[in-house]
Structure formats: C-alpha cells, structure tokens
Scaffold this motif. Sequence first.
Motif, PDB file in Angstrom:
ATOM      1  N   UNK A   1       0.836  -1.192   0.000  1.00  0.00           N
ATOM      2  CA  UNK A   1       0.000   0.000   0.000  1.00  0.00           C
ATOM      3  C   UNK A   1       0.875   1.248   0.000  1.00  0.00           C
ATOM      4  N   UNK A   2       0.565   2.200  -0.884  1.00  0.00           N
ATOM      5  CA  UNK A   2       1.299   3.465  -0.903  1.00  0.00           C
ATOM      6  C   UNK A   2       1.054   4.197   0.414  1.00  0.00           C
ATOM      7  N   UNK A   3       2.112   4.739   1.049  1.00  0.00           N
ATOM      8  CA  UNK A   3       1.924   5.374   2.370  1.00  0.00           C
ATOM      9  C   UNK A   3       0.909   6.516   2.351  1.00  0.00           C
ATOM     10  N   UNK A   4       0.725   7.183   1.214  1.00  0.00           N
ATOM     11  CA  UNK A   4      -0.270   8.275   1.150  1.00  0.00           C
ATOM     12  C   UNK A   4      -1.700   7.766   1.342  1.00  0.00           C
ATOM     13  N   UNK A   5      -1.905   6.444   1.226  1.00  0.00           N
ATOM     14  CA  UNK A   5      -3.264   5.896   1.300  1.00  0.00           C
ATOM     15  C   UNK A   5      -3.648   5.398   2.695  1.00  0.00           C
ATOM     16  N   UNK A   6      -2.777   5.578   3.656  1.00  0.00           N
ATOM     17  CA  UNK A   6      -3.047   5.038   5.000  1.00  0.00           C
ATOM     18  C   UNK A   6      -4.416   5.485   5.525  1.00  0.00           C
ATOM     19  N   UNK A   7      -4.710   6.782   5.395  1.00  0.00           N
ATOM     20  CA  UNK A   7      -5.960   7.294   5.986  1.00  0.00           C
ATOM     21  C   UNK A   7      -7.197   6.850   5.208  1.00  0.00           C
ATOM     22  N   UNK A   8      -7.016   6.388   3.976  1.00  0.00           N
ATOM     23  CA  UNK A   8      -8.147   5.903   3.165  1.00  0.00           C
ATOM     24  C   UNK A   8      -8.246   4.376   3.178  1.00  0.00           C
TER      25      UNK A   8
ATOM     26  N   UNK B   1      -0.684  -0.088  -5.678  1.00  0.00           N
ATOM     27  CA  UNK B   1       0.625   0.330  -5.165  1.00  0.00           C
ATOM     28  C   UNK B   1       0.918   1.798  -5.414  1.00  0.00           C
ATOM     29  N   UNK B   2       0.051   2.438  -6.173  1.00  0.00           N
ATOM     30  CA  UNK B   2       0.203   3.873  -6.471  1.00  0.00           C
ATOM     31  C   UNK B   2      -0.680   4.673  -5.502  1.00  0.00           C
ATOM     32  N   UNK B   3      -0.503   6.019  -5.445  1.00  0.00           N
ATOM     33  CA  UNK B   3      -1.229   6.807  -4.434  1.00  0.00           C
ATOM     34  C   UNK B   3      -2.675   7.141  -4.820  1.00  0.00           C
ATOM     35  N   UNK B   4      -3.435   6.137  -5.199  1.00  0.00           N
ATOM     36  CA  UNK B   4      -4.868   6.317  -5.454  1.00  0.00           C
ATOM     37  C   UNK B   4      -5.583   4.990  -5.254  1.00  0.00           C
ATOM     38  N   UNK B   5      -6.870   5.089  -4.939  1.00  0.00           N
ATOM     39  CA  UNK B   5      -7.722   3.902  -4.868  1.00  0.00           C
ATOM     40  C   UNK B   5      -8.477   3.765  -6.182  1.00  0.00           C
ATOM     41  N   UNK B   6      -8.686   2.540  -6.604  1.00  0.00           N
ATOM     42  CA  UNK B   6      -9.495   2.248  -7.791  1.00  0.00           C
ATOM     43  C   UNK B   6     -10.897   1.869  -7.296  1.00  0.00           C
TER      44      UNK B   6
ATOM     45  N   UNK C   1      -5.641  11.125  -2.376  1.00  0.00           N
ATOM     46  CA  UNK C   1      -5.347  12.258  -1.512  1.00  0.00           C
ATOM     47  C   UNK C   1      -4.935  13.443  -2.373  1.00  0.00           C
ATOM     48  N   UNK C   2      -5.494  14.605  -2.072  1.00  0.00           N
ATOM     49  CA  UNK C   2      -5.105  15.831  -2.763  1.00  0.00           C
ATOM     50  C   UNK C   2      -4.180  16.633  -1.880  1.00  0.00           C
ATOM     51  N   UNK C   3      -4.369  17.949  -1.864  1.00  0.00           N
ATOM     52  CA  UNK C   3      -3.541  18.825  -1.040  1.00  0.00           C
ATOM     53  C   UNK C   3      -4.275  19.147   0.256  1.00  0.00           C
ATOM     54  N   UNK C   4      -3.533  19.439   1.305  1.00  0.00           N
ATOM     55  CA  UNK C   4      -4.078  19.936   2.570  1.00  0.00           C
ATOM     56  C   UNK C   4      -5.206  19.058   3.125  1.00  0.00           C
ATOM     57  N   UNK C   5      -4.987  17.749   3.116  1.00  0.00           N
ATOM     58  CA  UNK C   5      -5.946  16.840   3.723  1.00  0.00           C
ATOM     59  C   UNK C   5      -7.184  16.574   2.894  1.00  0.00           C
TER      60      UNK C   5
END
Lengths: 160, 160
Positions: B5-12, B45-50, B73-77
């Motif tokens: 999982x891409x670390x940017x996706x943790x909160x999703x 593995x990329x920073x988005x969900x399908x 995830x975009x900018x500023x949460x």
Amino acid sequence: MDPELHPDLTSLSFLLATWRGEGDCTYPTIESSHYGEELTFSHVGEPYLVYTQRSWMPEDNAPVHLERGFLRPGAEGEVELALAHPLGLTEIAHGTLHGTGLELSTAQGGVGRAHTGLAVTGIVRRYRVDGDVLRYEVDMATEDTPMTRHLVAELRKVPA
Amino acid sequence: MDPELHPDLTSLSFLLATWRGEGDCTYPTIESSHYGEELTFSHVGEPYLVYTQRSWMPEDNAPVHLERGFLRPGAEGEVELALAHPLGLTEIAHGTLHGTGLELSTAQGGVGRAHTGLAVTGIVRRYRVDGDVLRYEVDMATEDTPMTRHLVAELRKVPA
C-alpha cells in the motif's frame, strides 16, 4: 453467462475484446518511454461499452497509468466517451465512427480537473481496428503545451 | 501478489474491500426502487484507490448502474474523486475525511456531461464505515431539481 449485446452497440462491437501490446509515450515536457498495455472493451447488455485500461513499465511491470470509463452511442451517429483518470482528471469526448475507426475529442465535452489534477486542457483519441490489431494515438494539450502527439500504441486481440 | 500500500493511502485504507448489500433509489422525477449493489475499493501500489461499482435489480439481476473511478489524496488533507458514469457523465469531487467518514461534493469540481448526458448539475456523496458496514447517501441536483436525496445504501464487507 454473457448477456446479449444491446442492438445500439452493433456498430461499436468491433471493439469488444481484450487488446494487449505496447506503446510509446512522448511529450515535450517529459522523458520519452515505452510501455506495455492492456485495453478491454466489454458490455453488460446495456447500451454502452465498459472500457478498462492499464499500462505498465516493461522492465518491472510497475503500473504506469489506468483508465476507466464508458463509450456509448449518442445522437445523430455520434459516439460519447465518459472517462476517469487516476491523475485527478475526467474526460467527456465526442466523435464519429469511420468503419472500424473512431476519433474522439474533448473539444465539445471537456476535461474535468480536481484541485491537484494534471493541467490538461484537451485530449484527442484516434482508435483503428484492422483485423486482430488495434492501433491508437492520443494527442494532449496542457496549459503550457498546445495539442501535441502523446501516445502511439499497437495492440493485438487476446484470444477469448 | 498484492503490491504494498502506498503510504499516502493510510488514511483511506479503511475503504479497501469489496462491499455488498442493498440500497434505495428515490428522486422526485422517478419511481422509487430497491437495488442490490457491490462496491470495490482496491489499489495497485500507487497513491490512489481504484473504485468499481455495480448495482442490479434484485428481481432479475438486471444491471441498474455502473461507476468507475479513482479516489486520491489531494492537497491539505483533501480527498479527490474522478469518476465516470455510463450515462454520459463524469464527476470531479472534493471532500475531507472525518475518521472513517468521507463527504465528497462536486461543488468545487464539476459534473461533465456528454451531448446526450443526463442533466445532472451536482452530486454530494457521504460514505461512512463502522466496522464491517459501509453506509452511504448520494444527493443529486439536476437542471430541474435542486439538491435532493437520491440514494441510501447499507453494504457489508465481503470476506477476502
């Protein structure tokens, strides 16, 4: 069990398959690259095709791009594309069929962009099927670059 | 083999699953109906969900609707949604996470419409996950109807 093809899709049925091959990515602002790709046009019995695309780096199969969307007959012989990209972009494009060729442009539709979406302003796609070969070209315009060739690929029908 | 999982996706990551259940469709201009539905949020593995959705009539499994898109995830949460519908529509929506709740609106993005696309002008989506249950509501505005509740559904996580 596959549903029956909706009669409105007869003229688009030449696309119905999984297509696999390779393409070249070029653009004035990025380094050129070569990619592997698979496109699938499928249907669920309704008057639209379901379009799925993924491309990958030939070296390590790392994902390059994904596209998901729908192609459907519109009014007066027009074909309509509604597409989502993982780059924070959507496309609404229109086009016409010339036999087994299809050119789609966002000129009368548009590119939707999320706040951090790529600065794309227009996309033109040309698909052509000759027997078991699907070739396409994609041109792209951004805020900084006029409409310029971006992708060229040649794919072969994957036996069902 | 699943990619990391891409670390940017943790909160999703609370969305990552297949969810199946039923929903109710209402709108001032259409007859109310009940539908079966399956949603899948996956990643590569990329920073988005399908995001993949399909719904069907409980009586005969006939397809009701399909959605395909990407959440990232975009900018500023902020969270960004790029989505395509088979109705000649696309959505660009933004929202914020509140724990395992997510509200997304097209107000600062937009609805893209093909020439024969449905006359939708705005969509608000609210998703909430509690344990193994995902509930969502979708409000919709059209050229003739102000923003009005359209869909309510309750889905359960399908064991992996």
